[in-house]
Design an enzyme around this catalytic site. Structure first.
Site, mmCIF file in Angstrom:
data_model
loop_
_atom_site.group_PDB
_atom_site.id
_atom_site.type_symbol
_atom_site.label_atom_id
_atom_site.label_comp_id
_atom_site.label_asym_id
_atom_site.label_seq_id
_atom_site.Cartn_x
_atom_site.Cartn_y
_atom_site.Cartn_z
ATOM 1 N N ASP A 229 -15.855 -41.899 29.988
ATOM 2 C CA ASP A 229 -15.983 -40.770 29.068
ATOM 3 C C ASP A 229 -14.639 -40.494 28.378
ATOM 4 O O ASP A 229 -13.745 -41.354 28.378
ATOM 5 C CB ASP A 229 -16.474 -39.561 29.870
ATOM 6 C CG ASP A 229 -17.377 -38.661 29.067
ATOM 7 O OD1 ASP A 229 -17.085 -38.453 27.882
ATOM 8 O OD2 ASP A 229 -18.354 -38.160 29.615
ATOM 9 N N GLY B 252 -18.490 -41.579 19.564
ATOM 10 C CA GLY B 252 -18.413 -42.175 18.228
ATOM 11 C C GLY B 252 -17.114 -41.903 17.502
ATOM 12 O O GLY B 252 -16.936 -42.337 16.351
ATOM 13 N N ASP C 64 -23.957 -35.669 22.928
ATOM 14 C CA ASP C 64 -25.049 -35.765 23.910
ATOM 15 C C ASP C 64 -26.412 -35.478 23.288
ATOM 16 O O ASP C 64 -26.560 -34.556 22.489
ATOM 17 C CB ASP C 64 -24.833 -34.754 25.033
ATOM 18 C CG ASP C 64 -23.676 -35.144 25.924
ATOM 19 O OD1 ASP C 64 -22.898 -36.034 25.537
ATOM 20 O OD2 ASP C 64 -23.561 -34.551 27.004
#
Ligand code: GAL
Length: 699
Positions: free
Chosen positions: A428, A490, A511
């Site tokens: 992440d 992104g 999300d």
């Protein structure tokens, strides 16, 4: 202040009665905001969608409505309101993220009364003042300004009405579609053997090999493997089969369950024939094993714990998920990975005792929380079932859920994952900032308190790439294949550089959540990334949202039945990683039928690895086309409208088709009459928010 009465009118409608006779201010946040529909998160009263004080361009507002594009809030004013005013803008919580861009629009009885124009992160609030004389139906919309809804955190701050007389304000969101009872299109798999899944599998030289032949059909089944040009020693049930040519490795096939293990030393392509035999017949399939630098030659398929369990995940739940993947039969359709998301580590601020404990041991090794007492045992358990195991971390000191992250411990963490036996890492972004790079190697009292790690989002490409490159090197040094999944939403057009940092897949969006706004807002905005998808590199529009979901609070998906068909069809056309997000112990027949249609899944797993793009938009119709390895093409006809579309779709020639085309309906697994590309018509009756998915092959 006069007395106020709040009434709830069913699920998506609430009324607000104002018992007053003279002009009065009615604050938007005093209405029931819950029915608002939005692309991410929940509608918020007096705070941002990320649950921070409403802040626009450095100015804090006490009141207002925090939302996320694409957002719709309808207010039935009954004609008595005089004025609407608000200060609008992107909430500062997005930290100047360049992807944030929104447009606020106020509509009265269907006409645009005011629009903000495109607003970006950091812009000062714009003042919206709209005359509502005579307006009955007011709609407050936030659009994504045309570039997708990533980071579109939008505030209607200080939003209020002036109203003259006693009125009832009824609040609603986007009109809900009429419910449709689940209908199953996927035919049951035949009792005769059928080998499903991808036709190709990538492995690096020397890495432990694990591939389970996905086959449907009555059990018992006997598996065998034959090589066209024999360069591998294949041991079946511990009897060695013949070997010719130069030695390249040893594979061991379990003839009962189809698991192939072992390793290959020599780079090269090995064409084998897989066979599955039962009492009713034999199936065989040519299969390409590519031993080289690249893995994930088709998009990873499996399950991830986040969309169902979020912070409530545990080792037992993960094992049950693995069991459910077997019991449901999904393993026979190519589903492989069982991935643990956030919350397997200890947490720095949780009150939950099962998340409290040391972050690392005296040697700096990461310590799992008490819900995960045996990480190696967990990975072994998953492997014994013929499946693969995945984990999650962040490049900052903390993950998005405030658990231990990997900053300055990347090598050590990657080695630990490999030692435990994990095969997949979702990495992440949370809590990482480029400024902390200066502390690399000197953070001896790691982990420092969360508060010491503040900084800004990256401003350059190099800064964005850095943490991913570091973890890539760490993973590449491990003696096993670990799929590397980047999860930085992104930023910096990751599709352009994800490959450089060894990424096998990368999230292209924020999300997903289980609403049409979210799923369609993401799924239909992927074209810009599409040219970068290829074997080994996949764009990831986030995980699947069918079945029982809820991020720790389970409920059936809020997508309609047809929206679910759209979701799975679109993700397969997009060559997306397919990670089931629901509690698999609670599968129902309909949800399973969405996930075990081999002809639909074959689009996703097609060896050519070309992502579909939109080739036509005509009103509510969108057509997506995907080129396939066998020279045929898949077409998805999507209806984005709220009523069924009934079309006689004419020239297929406009998409470059010529001659007579054989048409296969993939969901129904049925042939349709052939169509002449120049003159023929393709009948299309597409349900509201639904899809027809066809494969066209030249005759
Ligand atoms: C988010 C990520 C989610 C989930 C979560 C865990 O950033 O997008 O998919 O992994 O973190 O905290």
């Amino acid at each position: 202040m006069k007395s106020r009465l709040f009434l709830g009118l069913g699920l998506s409608l609430a009324a607000f009665n104002i018992g007053i006779a003279s002009a009065e201010t009615v604050w938007l946040d005093d209405l029931n905001l819950k029915p608002a529909t939005q692309g991410w998160g929940e509608p918020q009263k007096n705070q941002s969608v990320g649950e921070h004080p409403l802040t626009i361009g450095g100015k804090v507002f006490e009141r207002g409505f925090g939302t996320h594009a694409e957002s719709t809030l309808r207010v039935n004013l009954g004609g008595g309101a005089q004025k609407f005013t608000a200060s609008v803008g992107v909430d500062d919580e997005v930290d100047k993220n360049p992807a944030s861009s929104v447009e606020f629009i106020v509509l009265g009885d269907g006409k645009t009364l005011w629009s903000s124009g495109v607003m970006r992160a950091g812009n000062a609030a714009k003042e919206c003042a709209v005359d509502l004389s005579g307006v009955t139906n007011l709609v407050l919309k936030v659009g994504d300004a045309g570039d997708g809804m990533e980071w579109d955190h939008a505030d209607w701050a200080d939003a209020k009405f002036e109203t003259a007389s006693a009125k009832s304000f009824a609040v609603s969101g986007e009109a809900a579609l009429a419910p449709v009872a689940p209908y199953i299109l996927t035919p049951p798999a035949p009792a005769t053997p059928r080998i499903n899944g991808a036709n190709v599998f990538g492995v690096r030289p020397g890495s432990p090999f694990l591939f389970t032949i996905p086959a449907t059909g009555e059990r018992p089944m006997e598996f065998s493997l034959e090589q066209t040009v024999v360069r591998l020693v294949v041991i079946t049930n511990h009897h060695q089969v013949s070997i010719r040519g130069p030695f390249a490795g040893i594979l061991d096939l379990n003839t009962t369950n189809g698991q192939i293990t072992g390793d290959i030393h020599t780079k090269g392509e090995y064409i084998v024939t897989l066979r599955a035999k039962n009492a009713l017949g034999t199936a065989e399939k040519k299969f390409r094993i590519v031993c080289g630098d690249q893995i994930a030659l088709t998009p990873p398929m499996g399950w991830n714990s986040w969309n169902c369990f979020a912070g409530e995940v545990s080792q037992e739940r993960v094992k049950s998920a693995a069991d459910a993947l077997i019991k449901s039969g999904l393993i026979n359709h190519g589903w492989t990975y069982i991935n643990v998301d956030d919350y397997w580590q200890n947490n720095h601020d949780s009150k939950d005792p099962t998340l409290q404990g040391p972050f690392r041991d005296a040697q700096g090794n990461i310590v799992p929380n008490s819900r995960f007492p045996d990480m190696k045992g967990l990975a072994d358990y998953i492997h014994n079932l013929g499946l693969k195991a995945g984990l999650y971390s962040s490049p900052g000191p903390w993950t998005c859920g405030n658990c231990t992250g990997s900053f300055d411990r990347e090598r050590q963490d990657a080695a630990k994952y490999a030692q435990w036996g994990f095969d997949y890492l979702k990495y992440d972004w949370c809590s990482y900032t480029p400024t902390m790079e200066a502390q690399r190697g000197i953070s001896t009292n790691y982990p420092l308190a969360a508060a010491s790690w503040s900084g800004s989002n990256p401003s350059s490409h190099a800064e964005l790439i850095k943490p991913y490159a570091i973890m890539h090197e760490a993973l590449a040094a491990q003696p096993r294949d670990i799929v590397y999944s980047l999860c930085q939403y992104g930023m910096g057009d990751v599709w352009g550089w994800g490959d450089q940092v060894g990424g096998n897949c990368w999230r292209t969006t924020g999300d997903i959540t289980d609403t049409w706004k979210s799923m369609s807002g993401i799924g239909f905005k992927q074209d810009k990334a599409a040219p970068f998808a290829k074997p080994g590199n996949w764009n990831d529009p986030d995980m699947l949202i069918v079945g029982q979901l809820g991020w720790g609070n389970l409920h059936p998906t809020r997508l309609t039945v047809d929206e679910q068909y759209t979701h799975i069809s679109l993700w397969c056309l997009l060559s997306a990683p397919l990670l089931i997000g629901c509690d698999m112990t609670k599968f129902d027949d309909f949800t399973l039928s969405l996930l075990d249609n081999d002809e639909v899944l074959a689009l996703d797993q097609d060896a050519l690895g070309k992502e579909a793009t939109c080739v036509l938009t005509d009103g509510d119709l969108k057509v997506y086309a995907k080129e396939l390895a066998d020279g045929s093409r898949a077409l998805g006809f999507f209806n984005l409208g709220t009523v069924s579309l009934d079309l006689k779709f004419k020239p297929l020639a406009q998409f470059g088709f010529t001659g007579t085309q054989h048409v296969r309906d993939l969901w129904r697994q049925q042939d349709l009459p052939d169509v002449d590309a120049a003159t023929g018509t393709l009948p299309l009756t597409i349900p509201a928010h639904g899809v027809l998915l066809y494969k066209l092959t030249a005759k």
